[in-house]
Design a protein around this motif. Structure first.
Motif, PDB file in Angstrom:
ATOM      1  N   PRO A 253     -14.822  53.401 -56.999  1.00  0.00           N
ATOM      2  CA  PRO A 253     -15.178  54.152 -55.795  1.00  0.00           C
ATOM      3  C   PRO A 253     -15.747  55.512 -56.156  1.00  0.00           C
ATOM      4  O   PRO A 253     -15.264  56.185 -57.065  1.00  0.00           O
ATOM      5  N   ASN A 254     -16.784  55.893 -55.468  1.00  0.00           N
ATOM      6  CA  ASN A 254     -17.427  57.154 -55.799  1.00  0.00           C
ATOM      7  C   ASN A 254     -16.886  58.289 -54.946  1.00  0.00           C
ATOM      8  O   ASN A 254     -16.116  58.091 -53.999  1.00  0.00           O
ATOM      9  N   PHE A 255     -17.313  59.485 -55.291  1.00  0.00           N
ATOM     10  CA  PHE A 255     -16.842  60.680 -54.584  1.00  0.00           C
ATOM     11  C   PHE A 255     -17.226  60.637 -53.117  1.00  0.00           C
ATOM     12  O   PHE A 255     -16.467  61.083 -52.259  1.00  0.00           O
ATOM     13  N   ARG A 256     -18.396  60.083 -52.823  1.00  0.00           N
ATOM     14  CA  ARG A 256     -18.876  60.044 -51.444  1.00  0.00           C
ATOM     15  C   ARG A 256     -17.920  59.273 -50.532  1.00  0.00           C
ATOM     16  O   ARG A 256     -17.686  59.667 -49.391  1.00  0.00           O
ATOM     17  N   ALA A 257     -17.361  58.181 -51.031  1.00  0.00           N
ATOM     18  CA  ALA A 257     -16.434  57.385 -50.227  1.00  0.00           C
ATOM     19  C   ALA A 257     -15.176  58.188 -49.887  1.00  0.00           C
ATOM     20  O   ALA A 257     -14.704  58.174 -48.744  1.00  0.00           O
ATOM     21  N   TYR A 258     -14.639  58.894 -50.867  1.00  0.00           N
ATOM     22  CA  TYR A 258     -13.457  59.725 -50.606  1.00  0.00           C
ATOM     23  C   TYR A 258     -13.807  60.875 -49.654  1.00  0.00           C
ATOM     24  O   TYR A 258     -13.009  61.245 -48.791  1.00  0.00           O
ATOM     25  N   TRP A 259     -14.981  61.445 -49.841  1.00  0.00           N
ATOM     26  CA  TRP A 259     -15.420  62.539 -48.980  1.00  0.00           C
ATOM     27  C   TRP A 259     -15.542  62.065 -47.528  1.00  0.00           C
ATOM     28  O   TRP A 259     -15.110  62.755 -46.600  1.00  0.00           O
TER      29      TRP A 259
ATOM     30  N   GLY B 245     -15.507  48.171 -47.796  1.00  0.00           N
ATOM     31  CA  GLY B 245     -14.976  47.894 -49.125  1.00  0.00           C
ATOM     32  C   GLY B 245     -15.241  48.979 -50.131  1.00  0.00           C
ATOM     33  O   GLY B 245     -15.021  48.795 -51.332  1.00  0.00           O
ATOM     34  N   GLY B 246     -15.705  50.140 -49.683  1.00  0.00           N
ATOM     35  CA  GLY B 246     -15.934  51.247 -50.612  1.00  0.00           C
ATOM     36  C   GLY B 246     -14.655  51.755 -51.228  1.00  0.00           C
ATOM     37  O   GLY B 246     -14.659  52.290 -52.347  1.00  0.00           O
ATOM     38  N   LEU B 247     -13.536  51.571 -50.508  1.00  0.00           N
ATOM     39  CA  LEU B 247     -12.219  51.940 -51.007  1.00  0.00           C
ATOM     40  C   LEU B 247     -11.228  50.865 -50.583  1.00  0.00           C
ATOM     41  O   LEU B 247     -11.403  50.216 -49.547  1.00  0.00           O
ATOM     42  N   SER B 248     -10.169  50.710 -51.343  1.00  0.00           N
ATOM     43  CA  SER B 248      -9.091  49.809 -50.950  1.00  0.00           C
ATOM     44  C   SER B 248      -8.073  50.582 -50.108  1.00  0.00           C
ATOM     45  O   SER B 248      -8.067  51.821 -50.095  1.00  0.00           O
ATOM     46  N   GLU B 249      -7.215  49.869 -49.419  1.00  0.00           N
ATOM     47  CA  GLU B 249      -6.186  50.519 -48.612  1.00  0.00           C
ATOM     48  C   GLU B 249      -5.225  51.320 -49.492  1.00  0.00           C
ATOM     49  O   GLU B 249      -4.773  52.399 -49.108  1.00  0.00           O
ATOM     50  N   ARG B 250      -4.933  50.786 -50.676  1.00  0.00           N
ATOM     51  CA  ARG B 250      -4.036  51.509 -51.589  1.00  0.00           C
ATOM     52  C   ARG B 250      -4.679  52.817 -52.052  1.00  0.00           C
ATOM     53  O   ARG B 250      -4.009  53.856 -52.126  1.00  0.00           O
ATOM     54  N   GLN B 251      -5.950  52.773 -52.374  1.00  0.00           N
ATOM     55  CA  GLN B 251      -6.647  54.001 -52.790  1.00  0.00           C
ATOM     56  C   GLN B 251      -6.651  55.033 -51.673  1.00  0.00           C
ATOM     57  O   GLN B 251      -6.423  56.215 -51.910  1.00  0.00           O
ATOM     58  N   ALA B 252      -6.906  54.583 -50.450  1.00  0.00           N
ATOM     59  CA  ALA B 252      -6.919  55.503 -49.315  1.00  0.00           C
ATOM     60  C   ALA B 252      -5.538  56.096 -49.077  1.00  0.00           C
ATOM     61  O   ALA B 252      -5.403  57.294 -48.792  1.00  0.00           O
ATOM     62  N   LEU B 253      -4.504  55.272 -49.205  1.00  0.00           N
ATOM     63  CA  LEU B 253      -3.137  55.749 -48.991  1.00  0.00           C
ATOM     64  C   LEU B 253      -2.748  56.787 -50.036  1.00  0.00           C
ATOM     65  O   LEU B 253      -2.207  57.848 -49.695  1.00  0.00           O
ATOM     66  N   MET B 254      -3.010  56.518 -51.293  1.00  0.00           N
ATOM     67  CA  MET B 254      -2.655  57.463 -52.353  1.00  0.00           C
ATOM     68  C   MET B 254      -3.430  58.762 -52.201  1.00  0.00           C
ATOM     69  O   MET B 254      -2.892  59.859 -52.424  1.00  0.00           O
ATOM     70  N   PHE B 255      -4.685  58.658 -51.825  1.00  0.00           N
ATOM     71  CA  PHE B 255      -5.515  59.839 -51.610  1.00  0.00           C
ATOM     72  C   PHE B 255      -4.951  60.677 -50.467  1.00  0.00           C
ATOM     73  O   PHE B 255      -4.807  61.908 -50.586  1.00  0.00           O
ATOM     74  N   ALA B 256      -4.602  60.033 -49.348  1.00  0.00           N
ATOM     75  CA  ALA B 256      -4.069  60.745 -48.189  1.00  0.00           C
ATOM     76  C   ALA B 256      -2.735  61.417 -48.505  1.00  0.00           C
ATOM     77  O   ALA B 256      -2.508  62.581 -48.151  1.00  0.00           O
ATOM     78  N   LEU B 257      -1.858  60.687 -49.177  1.00  0.00           N
ATOM     79  CA  LEU B 257      -0.557  61.254 -49.524  1.00  0.00           C
ATOM     80  C   LEU B 257      -0.701  62.412 -50.501  1.00  0.00           C
ATOM     81  O   LEU B 257       0.022  63.415 -50.400  1.00  0.00           O
ATOM     82  N   GLY B 258      -1.630  62.294 -51.430  1.00  0.00           N
ATOM     83  CA  GLY B 258      -1.864  63.384 -52.372  1.00  0.00           C
ATOM     84  C   GLY B 258      -2.351  64.640 -51.691  1.00  0.00           C
ATOM     85  O   GLY B 258      -1.848  65.752 -51.958  1.00  0.00           O
ATOM     86  N   LEU B 259      -3.315  64.494 -50.789  1.00  0.00           N
ATOM     87  CA  LEU B 259      -3.822  65.656 -50.052  1.00  0.00           C
ATOM     88  C   LEU B 259      -2.711  66.302 -49.219  1.00  0.00           C
ATOM     89  O   LEU B 259      -2.575  67.525 -49.182  1.00  0.00           O
ATOM     90  N   GLY B 260      -1.927  65.457 -48.549  1.00  0.00           N
ATOM     91  CA  GLY B 260      -0.859  65.990 -47.710  1.00  0.00           C
ATOM     92  C   GLY B 260       0.190  66.732 -48.519  1.00  0.00           C
ATOM     93  O   GLY B 260       0.659  67.804 -48.115  1.00  0.00           O
ATOM     94  N   ALA B 261       0.567  66.171 -49.663  1.00  0.00           N
ATOM     95  CA  ALA B 261       1.580  66.815 -50.503  1.00  0.00           C
ATOM     96  C   ALA B 261       1.100  68.164 -51.031  1.00  0.00           C
ATOM     97  O   ALA B 261       1.826  69.171 -50.991  1.00  0.00           O
ATOM     98  N   VAL B 262      -0.141  68.204 -51.511  1.00  0.00           N
ATOM     99  CA  VAL B 262      -0.692  69.458 -52.040  1.00  0.00           C
ATOM    100  C   VAL B 262      -0.798  70.504 -50.925  1.00  0.00           C
ATOM    101  O   VAL B 262      -0.489  71.689 -51.135  1.00  0.00           O
ATOM    102  N   SER B 263      -1.181  70.078 -49.728  1.00  0.00           N
ATOM    103  CA  SER B 263      -1.307  71.039 -48.621  1.00  0.00           C
ATOM    104  C   SER B 263       0.042  71.654 -48.279  1.00  0.00           C
ATOM    105  O   SER B 263       0.140  72.860 -48.022  1.00  0.00           O
TER     106      SER B 263
END
Length: 327
Positions: free
Chosen positions: A13-19, A91-109
């Motif tokens: 997955p590229n940066f654009r998908a996460y963005w 399909g640019g990201l999987s559900e697991r990738q999205a979940l880990m990304f969301a939890l990471g952002l929330g924890a850091v915030s």
């Protein structure tokens, strides 16, 4: 083959998908209103470190909420023209990738806000994140056509979060900012819902135009716009700002009223999107007028908070020779 099986998740997955997962345009408006709340909280310039860490923390929390929204809405997003190109349905990201990304952002915030800003800001930001990502997305959105009215409380919180980040307290003027966005949200979103009503119907989401019809929704947009025009004059009545804001708000309100009245008998289907787009400009301009008015060379009003967290002070020990400690 099922729809879910047909989706091929990209191995890299590229940066654009996460963005895209963070809904950057929506989050930009959230951070803008939060920064305005910070600047309005004190007569001069707020402490730079509080503004910096507060803005980053609120931005990350809002991005986390947006990513969770993508995750929970992935299946209905795939059914809607407006959202079927988002990272999860494609399909640019999987559900697991999205979940880990969301939890990471929330924890850091939460760490940033709790350690480098203040505890009250972290608590309120977390409550706002959960209100949008869970209460609205999981329950309200699918439960009632008043979903955006009730769920609008989470979206109206950013200026309060910004204010609290600087002062550590909740002030009535911050609540006025909350009220403005809270009342602005229904006509803003219902204009979009009118245009995208077929999408919501296909996804079985009970948005107002789907459950009550377009004409009823247009009337509700007009009623909320009239109420918004009244609410936006409250900062003047409560001494928060002066004539510069009053003039700007009057012009913006006249324009919004024109759009809401014209929406009752629109020239074409695209007019609802014109109302939606104008509502975004309206809110940004209104908060800009508040900000400019705040820094005009006028005396600052006295500020009395309605809630405040203060550090506990150790009581002085009683004098040994007095009888103040006697029972």
């Amino acid at each position: 083959m099922s729809q879910s099986a047909a989706i091929q998740v990209s191995p890299k997955p590229n940066f654009r998908a996460y963005w895209q997962l963070t809904k950057p345009r929506v989050v930009a408006l959230i951070v803008f209103t939060a920064v305005v709340g910070m600047l309005l909280a004190v007569p001069g310039m707020p402490p730079l470190h509080l503004m910096l860490f507060g803005s980053i923390g609120i931005w990350l929390a809002a991005s986390s909420a947006a990513a969770i929204n993508h995750l929970l809405d992935a299946r209905i997003d795939a059914k809607m023209i407006r959202t079927k190109h988002r990272p999860l349905p494609t399909g640019g990201l999987s559900e697991r990738q999205a979940l880990m990304f969301a939890l990471g952002l929330g924890a850091v915030s939460m760490v940033i806000l709790g350690v480098w800003v203040n505890l009250l800001t972290a608590i309120l930001t977390f409550a706002s994140l959960m209100g949008y990502a869970v209460v609205y997305t999981v329950w309200l959105k699918r439960a009632t056509p008043q979903n955006i009215v009730i769920g609008g409380a989470a979206g109206a919180a950013p200026p309060v979060l910004g204010w609290v980040a600087i002062t550590g307290d909740i002030h009535p003027h911050a609540l006025l900012l909350f009220l403005i966005i809270f009342i602005w949200t229904p006509p803003h979103f219902w204009a979009l819902a009118i245009f995208r009503r077929d999408d919501y119907a296909a996804a079985d989401i009970p948005m107002l135009p789907v459950t009550h019809g377009v004409e009823y929704t247009r009337f509700q947009v007009l009623l909320y716009t009239v109420l918004l025009c009244v609410i936006t004059f409250l900062p003047v009545l409560f001494g928060m700002c002066g004539l510069f804001y009053l003039g700007g708000a009057a012009v913006l309100n006249a324009a919004f009223l024109y759009y809401a009245i014209r929406l009752m008998n629109p020239p074409n289907e695209m007019f609802a999107m014109r109302v939606f787009n104008f509502s975004i400009v309206y809110l940004m301009a209104l908060f800009a007028f508040l900000l400019v008015d705040h820094y005009l060379p006028l005396p600052a009003p006295e500020r009395k908070p309605v809630m405040q967290f203060q550090p506990l002070e150790t009581a002085p020990a009683p004098n040994a020779g007095s009888d103040s400690g006697a029972i």
